[in-house]
Design a protein around this motif. Structure first.
Motif, PDB file in Angstrom:
ATOM      1  N   GLU A 196      12.107  -1.311  -5.447  1.00 37.97           N
ATOM      2  CA  GLU A 196      12.439  -0.576  -6.662  1.00 37.97           C
ATOM      3  C   GLU A 196      11.190  -0.043  -7.364  1.00 37.97           C
ATOM      4  OE1 GLU A 196      15.164  -1.338 -10.638  1.00 37.97           O
ATOM      5  OE2 GLU A 196      13.977  -2.992  -9.827  1.00 37.97           O
ATOM      6  N   ARG A 197      10.075  -0.797  -7.358  1.00 40.40           N
ATOM      7  CA  ARG A 197       8.898  -0.407  -8.133  1.00 40.40           C
ATOM      8  C   ARG A 197       8.322   0.941  -7.684  1.00 40.40           C
ATOM      9  NH1 ARG A 197       5.189  -3.254 -11.200  1.00 40.40           N
ATOM     10  NH2 ARG A 197       6.257  -5.195 -10.656  1.00 40.40           N
ATOM     11  N   GLY A 198       8.013   1.065  -6.407  1.00 44.37           N
ATOM     12  CA  GLY A 198       7.357   2.293  -5.955  1.00 44.37           C
ATOM     13  C   GLY A 198       8.169   3.086  -4.962  1.00 44.37           C
ATOM     14  N   GLN A 199       9.414   2.680  -4.722  1.00 38.92           N
ATOM     15  CA  GLN A 199      10.323   3.373  -3.799  1.00 38.92           C
ATOM     16  C   GLN A 199       9.838   3.350  -2.344  1.00 38.92           C
ATOM     17  OE1 GLN A 199      13.330   4.875  -5.137  1.00 38.92           O
ATOM     18  NE2 GLN A 199      12.639   3.618  -6.848  1.00 38.92           N
ATOM     19  N   GLU A 200       8.873   2.480  -2.016  1.00 36.19           N
ATOM     20  CA  GLU A 200       8.411   2.399  -0.632  1.00 36.19           C
ATOM     21  C   GLU A 200       9.502   1.787   0.252  1.00 36.19           C
ATOM     22  OE1 GLU A 200       6.750   1.262  -3.171  1.00 36.19           O
ATOM     23  OE2 GLU A 200       4.815   2.309  -3.256  1.00 36.19           O
ATOM     24  N   GLU A 201       9.668   2.349   1.418  1.00 37.33           N
ATOM     25  CA  GLU A 201      10.710   1.884   2.331  1.00 37.33           C
ATOM     26  C   GLU A 201      10.126   0.995   3.420  1.00 37.33           C
ATOM     27  OE1 GLU A 201      13.308   4.814   3.909  1.00 37.33           O
ATOM     28  OE2 GLU A 201      13.769   5.731   1.965  1.00 37.33           O
ATOM     29  N   ASN A 207      15.776 -13.717   9.447  1.00 39.06           N
ATOM     30  CA  ASN A 207      14.788 -14.622  10.051  1.00 39.06           C
ATOM     31  C   ASN A 207      15.332 -16.052  10.154  1.00 39.06           C
ATOM     32  OD1 ASN A 207      12.324 -15.048  11.249  1.00 39.06           O
ATOM     33  ND2 ASN A 207      11.234 -15.461   9.326  1.00 39.06           N
ATOM     34  N   GLY A 208      16.671 -16.156  10.275  1.00 43.10           N
ATOM     35  CA  GLY A 208      17.262 -17.483  10.417  1.00 43.10           C
ATOM     36  C   GLY A 208      17.053 -18.331   9.167  1.00 43.10           C
ATOM     37  N   PRO A 209      16.591 -19.574   9.346  1.00 38.70           N
ATOM     38  CA  PRO A 209      16.373 -20.448   8.182  1.00 38.70           C
ATOM     39  C   PRO A 209      15.125 -20.090   7.385  1.00 38.70           C
ATOM     40  CG  PRO A 209      15.715 -21.568  10.200  1.00 38.70           C
ATOM     41  CD  PRO A 209      16.348 -20.271  10.617  1.00 38.70           C
ATOM     42  N   ARG A 210      14.266 -19.242   7.954  1.00 34.51           N
ATOM     43  CA  ARG A 210      13.038 -18.833   7.264  1.00 34.51           C
ATOM     44  C   ARG A 210      13.332 -17.641   6.351  1.00 34.51           C
ATOM     45  NH1 ARG A 210      12.181 -20.257  12.358  1.00 34.51           N
ATOM     46  NH2 ARG A 210      12.629 -18.151  13.102  1.00 34.51           N
ATOM     47  N   PRO A 211      12.374 -17.288   5.470  1.00 34.93           N
ATOM     48  CA  PRO A 211      12.623 -16.190   4.526  1.00 34.93           C
ATOM     49  C   PRO A 211      12.921 -14.871   5.233  1.00 34.93           C
ATOM     50  CG  PRO A 211      10.691 -17.458   3.858  1.00 34.93           C
ATOM     51  CD  PRO A 211      11.071 -17.940   5.222  1.00 34.93           C
ATOM     52  N   VAL A 212      13.848 -14.103   4.630  1.00 33.25           N
ATOM     53  CA  VAL A 212      14.111 -12.747   5.109  1.00 33.25           C
ATOM     54  C   VAL A 212      12.876 -11.893   4.840  1.00 33.25           C
ATOM     55  CG1 VAL A 212      15.586 -10.728   4.791  1.00 33.25           C
ATOM     56  CG2 VAL A 212      16.585 -13.023   4.694  1.00 33.25           C
ATOM     57  N   ARG A 213      12.564 -10.982   5.780  1.00 34.03           N
ATOM     58  CA  ARG A 213      11.314 -10.207   5.660  1.00 34.03           C
ATOM     59  C   ARG A 213      11.573  -8.699   5.620  1.00 34.03           C
ATOM     60  NH1 ARG A 213       8.265 -12.185  10.864  1.00 34.03           N
ATOM     61  NH2 ARG A 213      10.398 -11.865  11.642  1.00 34.03           N
ATOM     62  N   ILE A 214      10.646  -7.986   4.967  1.00 34.96           N
ATOM     63  CA  ILE A 214      10.609  -6.520   5.051  1.00 34.96           C
ATOM     64  C   ILE A 214       9.324  -6.148   5.786  1.00 34.96           C
ATOM     65  CG2 ILE A 214      10.635  -4.327   3.816  1.00 34.96           C
ATOM     66  CD1 ILE A 214      11.831  -5.726   1.440  1.00 34.96           C
ATOM     67  N   LYS A 215       9.481  -5.444   6.871  1.00 33.57           N
ATOM     68  CA  LYS A 215       8.321  -5.003   7.651  1.00 33.57           C
ATOM     69  C   LYS A 215       7.980  -3.542   7.320  1.00 33.57           C
ATOM     70  CE  LYS A 215       9.142  -7.979  11.684  1.00 33.57           C
ATOM     71  NZ  LYS A 215       9.349  -7.981  13.159  1.00 33.57           N
ATOM     72  N   TYR A 216       6.741  -3.170   7.693  1.00 29.77           N
ATOM     73  CA  TYR A 216       6.274  -1.793   7.659  1.00 29.77           C
ATOM     74  C   TYR A 216       6.133  -1.218   6.245  1.00 29.77           C
ATOM     75  CZ  TYR A 216       8.136  -2.542  12.334  1.00 29.77           C
ATOM     76  OH  TYR A 216       8.443  -3.089  13.552  1.00 29.77           O
ATOM     77  N   LEU A 260       2.205  -4.207   5.217  1.00 29.21           N
ATOM     78  CA  LEU A 260       2.548  -5.462   4.559  1.00 29.21           C
ATOM     79  C   LEU A 260       3.868  -6.011   5.088  1.00 29.21           C
ATOM     80  CD1 LEU A 260       1.758  -4.602   0.797  1.00 29.21           C
ATOM     81  CD2 LEU A 260       0.329  -5.876   2.409  1.00 29.21           C
ATOM     82  N   THR A 261       3.932  -7.329   5.098  1.00 33.86           N
ATOM     83  CA  THR A 261       5.203  -8.012   5.385  1.00 33.86           C
ATOM     84  C   THR A 261       5.609  -8.749   4.112  1.00 33.86           C
ATOM     85  OG1 THR A 261       4.673  -8.271   7.734  1.00 33.86           O
ATOM     86  CG2 THR A 261       6.367  -9.724   6.808  1.00 33.86           C
ATOM     87  N   VAL A 262       6.739  -8.385   3.583  1.00 33.94           N
ATOM     88  CA  VAL A 262       7.198  -8.908   2.289  1.00 33.94           C
ATOM     89  C   VAL A 262       8.364  -9.860   2.512  1.00 33.94           C
ATOM     90  CG1 VAL A 262       8.144  -8.299   0.030  1.00 33.94           C
ATOM     91  CG2 VAL A 262       6.463  -6.800   1.128  1.00 33.94           C
ATOM     92  N   ASN A 263       8.276 -11.041   1.905  1.00 32.86           N
ATOM     93  CA  ASN A 263       9.393 -11.993   1.947  1.00 32.86           C
ATOM     94  C   ASN A 263      10.388 -11.670   0.841  1.00 32.86           C
ATOM     95  OD1 ASN A 263       8.210 -13.348   4.080  1.00 32.86           O
ATOM     96  ND2 ASN A 263       7.221 -14.867   2.768  1.00 32.86           N
ATOM     97  N   VAL A 264      11.663 -11.812   1.167  1.00 32.98           N
ATOM     98  CA  VAL A 264      12.727 -11.472   0.225  1.00 32.98           C
ATOM     99  C   VAL A 264      13.700 -12.640   0.102  1.00 32.98           C
ATOM    100  CG1 VAL A 264      14.663  -9.913  -0.251  1.00 32.98           C
ATOM    101  CG2 VAL A 264      12.545  -9.016   0.750  1.00 32.98           C
ATOM    102  N   ASP A 265      14.079 -12.909  -1.140  1.00 32.68           N
ATOM    103  CA  ASP A 265      15.111 -13.904  -1.416  1.00 32.68           C
ATOM    104  C   ASP A 265      16.427 -13.151  -1.619  1.00 32.68           C
ATOM    105  OD1 ASP A 265      16.505 -16.171  -2.019  1.00 32.68           O
ATOM    106  OD2 ASP A 265      15.709 -16.383  -4.057  1.00 32.68           O
TER     107      ASP A 265
END
Length: 286
Positions: A196-201, A207-216, A260-265
């Motif tokens: 939402e902050r910078g509209q970057e996609e 990722n199973g039991p681990r945190p969901v990730r955003i790549k690229y 960057l790889t961003v973790n998402v809750d």
């Protein structure tokens, strides 16, 4: 002339006479009772005499009374055992009804939240309940709607949590009456999203039991914890603007990074999914 001596006569005493007459009377009475018909007064007299003069009859009568009391006691114990069993069944039924009532209250609460779904979004779809989960694939659920209700494969699925609608998953298999939904946390799930902050996609992946990730995500993007993540318009499946969740952190575990790889809750917890909304209007994502 000779004189003969007179022999004196034996005198019977009253006591001897009574000892003789009493048995004789008893025998006579017994004989009469034997020959008389066994009805009415005669039967009662015979019973009384037998009880008085025959000890075995008294003993048998006492035994019968005792047996009658034992039978009554056993019957009372059996009745008490039956009543106790019925009370236990009633208690178990009460507990079951209380549990069902609690589940209904929880469901009513969730349905109340569902009714608050943002009316500004013109999504066409159907609500469905989670029928069961596959034990070997916890991040998938089976819902009680299928092709008969218009659901197709690759249909987007959202759910309600904390009073907000959020991305839940995607339909991957459909039968006439049920559908299989792949939830966001599953390792095979992916969706195009933006920050939402910078509209970057970037590409959201489970990722199973681990945190969901955003790549690229571009390397110099400013990302902060708590930034919201939404589905992007470039997605081929999901309508744009569905809330996915919030950023929980940025991974910096690589010495040389090009992105960057961003973790998402995720907003929608996989374990808390009970009702879902399957979007049927494919034009909505455009």
């Amino acid at each position: 002339m000779s004189l003969r001596k007179k022999t004196p006569k034996k005198q019977t005493t009253p006591g001897a006479r009574r000892r003789f007459l009493l048995p004789l009377s008893f025998l006579l009475l017994s004989f009469l009772l034997m020959i008389l018909p066994l009805e009415g007064f005669v039967s009662s007299v015979k019973a009384v005499l037998a009880y008085v003069f025959i000890p075995q009859v008294r003993l048998a009568h006492g035994t019968a009374k005792y047996a009658e009391n034992v039978h009554q006691t056993v019957r009372e114990l059996l009745d008490a055992h039956r009543e106790n069993r019925e009370l236990k069944q009633e208690i178990e039924m009460t507990k079951l009804l209380a549990s069902q009532a609690e589940a209904i209250l929880d469901e009513n609460g969730r349905l109340t939240e569902i009714l608050r779904l943002n009316p500004a979004r013109r999504w066409t779809g159907v609500w469905a309940k989670v029928a069961y989960r596959e034990p070997t694939q916890w991040n998938t659920v089976i819902i009680d709607k299928g092709s008969r209700d218009g659901i197709r494969e690759r249909s987007a699925v959202i759910s309600m949590q904390e009073g907000k609608e959020g991305l839940a998953g995607v339909v991957v298999e459909v039968t006439e009456n049920t559908s299989k939904v792949l939830l966001v946390r599953d390792e095979d799930f992916s969706a195009a999203v933006y920050l939402e902050r910078g509209q970057e996609e970037g590409l959201l992946v489970g990722n199973g039991p681990r945190p969901v990730r955003i790549k690229y995500i571009p390397l110099l993007t400013h990302v902060e914890k708590g930034d919201k993540v939404f589905t992007a318009s470039t997605s081929s499946i999901f309508p744009a603007g569905i809330l996915v969740g919030e950023v929980s952190g940025v991974r910096e575990d690589e010495s040389f990074q090009t992105a960057l790889t961003v973790n998402v809750d995720p907003l929608v917890s996989s374990a808390a999914v009970k009702e879902v909304f399957v979007i049927l209007d494919n034009e909505a994502k455009k």
